[in-house]
Design a protein around this motif. Structure first.
Motif, PDB file in Angstrom:
ATOM      1  N   ARG A 205      38.204  41.141  38.285  1.00 11.64           N
ATOM      2  CA  ARG A 205      36.953  40.547  38.732  1.00 11.64           C
ATOM      3  C   ARG A 205      36.017  41.663  39.167  1.00 11.64           C
ATOM      4  O   ARG A 205      36.451  42.658  39.752  1.00 11.64           O
ATOM      5  N   ALA A 206      34.725  41.497  38.886  1.00  9.89           N
ATOM      6  CA  ALA A 206      33.741  42.502  39.259  1.00  9.89           C
ATOM      7  C   ALA A 206      32.385  41.836  39.401  1.00  9.89           C
ATOM      8  O   ALA A 206      32.137  40.758  38.845  1.00  9.89           O
ATOM      9  N   ASP A 207      31.499  42.490  40.139  1.00 12.23           N
ATOM     10  CA  ASP A 207      30.153  41.953  40.317  1.00 12.23           C
ATOM     11  C   ASP A 207      29.469  41.763  38.963  1.00 12.23           C
ATOM     12  O   ASP A 207      29.733  42.500  37.997  1.00 12.23           O
TER      13      ASP A 207
ATOM     14  N   LEU B  51      32.442  45.664  43.639  1.00  9.46           N
ATOM     15  CA  LEU B  51      32.837  44.386  44.212  1.00  9.46           C
ATOM     16  C   LEU B  51      32.003  44.100  45.447  1.00  9.46           C
ATOM     17  O   LEU B  51      31.860  44.966  46.330  1.00  9.46           O
ATOM     18  N   PHE B  52      31.467  42.899  45.524  1.00 11.57           N
ATOM     19  CA  PHE B  52      30.738  42.437  46.701  1.00 11.57           C
ATOM     20  C   PHE B  52      29.646  43.428  47.120  1.00 11.57           C
ATOM     21  O   PHE B  52      29.455  43.726  48.298  1.00 11.57           O
ATOM     22  N   GLY B  53      28.978  43.971  46.091  1.00 12.73           N
ATOM     23  CA  GLY B  53      27.854  44.863  46.334  1.00 12.73           C
ATOM     24  C   GLY B  53      28.207  46.295  46.650  1.00 12.73           C
ATOM     25  O   GLY B  53      27.317  47.094  46.979  1.00 12.73           O
ATOM     26  N   GLU B  54      29.488  46.675  46.532  1.00 13.82           N
ATOM     27  CA  GLU B  54      29.908  48.038  46.842  1.00 13.82           C
ATOM     28  C   GLU B  54      30.635  48.662  45.651  1.00 13.82           C
ATOM     29  O   GLU B  54      31.430  47.989  44.975  1.00 13.82           O
TER      30      GLU B  54
ATOM     31  N   ALA C 114      39.251  43.649  50.165  1.00 15.38           N
ATOM     32  CA  ALA C 114      39.191  42.539  49.212  1.00 15.38           C
ATOM     33  C   ALA C 114      40.503  42.476  48.436  1.00 15.38           C
ATOM     34  O   ALA C 114      41.016  43.492  47.974  1.00 15.38           O
ATOM     35  N   VAL C 115      41.065  41.268  48.321  1.00 10.69           N
ATOM     36  CA  VAL C 115      42.275  41.030  47.534  1.00 10.69           C
ATOM     37  C   VAL C 115      41.982  39.880  46.578  1.00 10.69           C
ATOM     38  O   VAL C 115      41.538  38.806  46.996  1.00 10.69           O
TER      39      VAL C 115
ATOM     40  N   HIS D  95      39.573  48.630  49.107  1.00 11.16           N
ATOM     41  CA  HIS D  95      39.078  48.878  50.453  1.00 11.16           C
ATOM     42  C   HIS D  95      37.561  49.001  50.398  1.00 11.16           C
ATOM     43  O   HIS D  95      37.013  49.960  49.845  1.00 11.16           O
ATOM     44  N   LEU D  96      36.888  48.007  50.967  1.00  9.19           N
ATOM     45  CA  LEU D  96      35.439  48.046  51.089  1.00  9.19           C
ATOM     46  C   LEU D  96      35.068  48.837  52.346  1.00  9.19           C
ATOM     47  O   LEU D  96      35.929  49.329  53.070  1.00  9.19           O
TER      48      LEU D  96
END
Length: 310
Positions: free
Chosen positions: A247-249, A275-278, A199-200, A193-194
């Motif tokens: 997966r990770a930034d 993830l995705f900057g968070e 994100a899945v 949960h962002l």
């Protein structure tokens, strides 16, 4: 493919399966819960030995709790005469899931195995968004995934064990026309949960070695869009030596905060990652169907997945 609601009345052909999966983490991050309701229980040794001719004769509700005072596990398979279902209700023995259009109410009354203690209580899952699309996981669409409610509020009120909490949750379903191990060798899945989205991430190998991956974001209205998957990162193997990956930034180092379930072919874990900057907490699973096919693993399954004889 269009999809809406749980669809507990879905038709399941011979060799097929359906399951509905819920996970939740308490607001204080001390407790975790997963519930999976199966038709044609994909990991059942009894379904496999039967020739998989009657999926409705091999149903189960799996409950797994973890927390600071220990955990609880139950997964008893039951035959068709103990199963009732329609579009909004699914009952397996004394446990049941009921959908009223706003909230999924799960009444749990099970016994664990191999130690026979009681697992009993009520879980309420209230979606904050509804997913209306199902996705094929293979080119022939023999295996399909439907994120029913990627973000939900969950209330847990257990009497056995005696605990209660609330937190955030996730709800999806999977459907297939052939055994899971006929379609895949392994997969890694996670949801996070962002701040605004969910994100899945799905990836793995189909049977024969062809890779697949799926990376999606769902917004607050349930709309989804594809995203480029972040770089792949290996995680530590489980106690049973099941390989894990996520997966990770770029530059981030995901941390396994707790392994909820550590089985010979399967693991579910909590991750602290980026993830995705968070910076986020994620629920993660790794499944090795090559390991599941092993005769040694097959011989272990009845001890944790008994079949009711009454």
């Amino acid at each position: 493919m269009p999809a809406q609601g749980p669809r507990f009345d879905v038709h399941v052909d011979s060799n097929g399966y359906a399951w509905w999966y819920i996970d939740a983490v308490s607001a204080d991050r001390r407790f975790g819960l997963t519930i999976i309701a199966f038709i044609g229980s994909v990991f059942s040794p009894y379904y496999k030995l039967s020739g998989r001719g009657r999926p409705d004769n091999h149903c189960a509700i799996n409950v797994a709790l973890c927390g600071p005072r220990g955990g609880a596990w139950a997964m008893t398979e039951r035959g068709a005469r103990h199963v009732r279902r329609d579009a909004d209700h699914f009952q397996v023995g004394p446990s049941a899931l009921s959908w009223d259009g706003d909230t999924l109410v799960i009444e749990i009354d099970e016994r664990s195995a191999p130690l026979p203690y009681r697992v009993r209580g009520t879980v309420r899952v209230t979606p904050e968004l509804i997913g209306t699309t199902a996705f094929a996981l293979d080119p022939a669409a023999r295996h399909r995934w439907h994120p029913v409610a990627p973000r939900a509020r969950v209330e847990v009120a257990m009497t056995h064990p005696d605990l209660g909490w609330s937190g955030s949750g996730y709800w999806d379903s999977n459907f297939g026309d052939e055994p899971l191990e006929a379609g895949f060798d392994d997969w890694h899945w996670s949801r996070a949960h962002l701040r605004n989205d969910v994100a899945v991430l799905y990836e793995g190998r189909r049977r024969g070695g062809d890779p697949f991956e799926l990376a999606l974001k769902f917004d607050r209205q349930g709309r989804w869009h594809d995203v480029a998957p972040p770089p792949r990162v290996r995680l530590p193997h489980t106690g049973w030596r099941v390989a894990r990956a996520t997966r990770a930034d770029s530059g981030a180092t995901p941390l396994v905060t707790r392994t909820w379930i550590d089985a010979p072919f399967y693991a579910r874990s909590g991750l602290s990652t980026r993830l995705f900057g968070e910076s986020v907490d994620a629920v993660h699973e790794s499944l090795s169907l090559a390991r599941f096919r092993s005769p040694i693993v097959q011989s272990m399954l009845p001890y944790r997945m008994p079949r009711a004889l009454w």
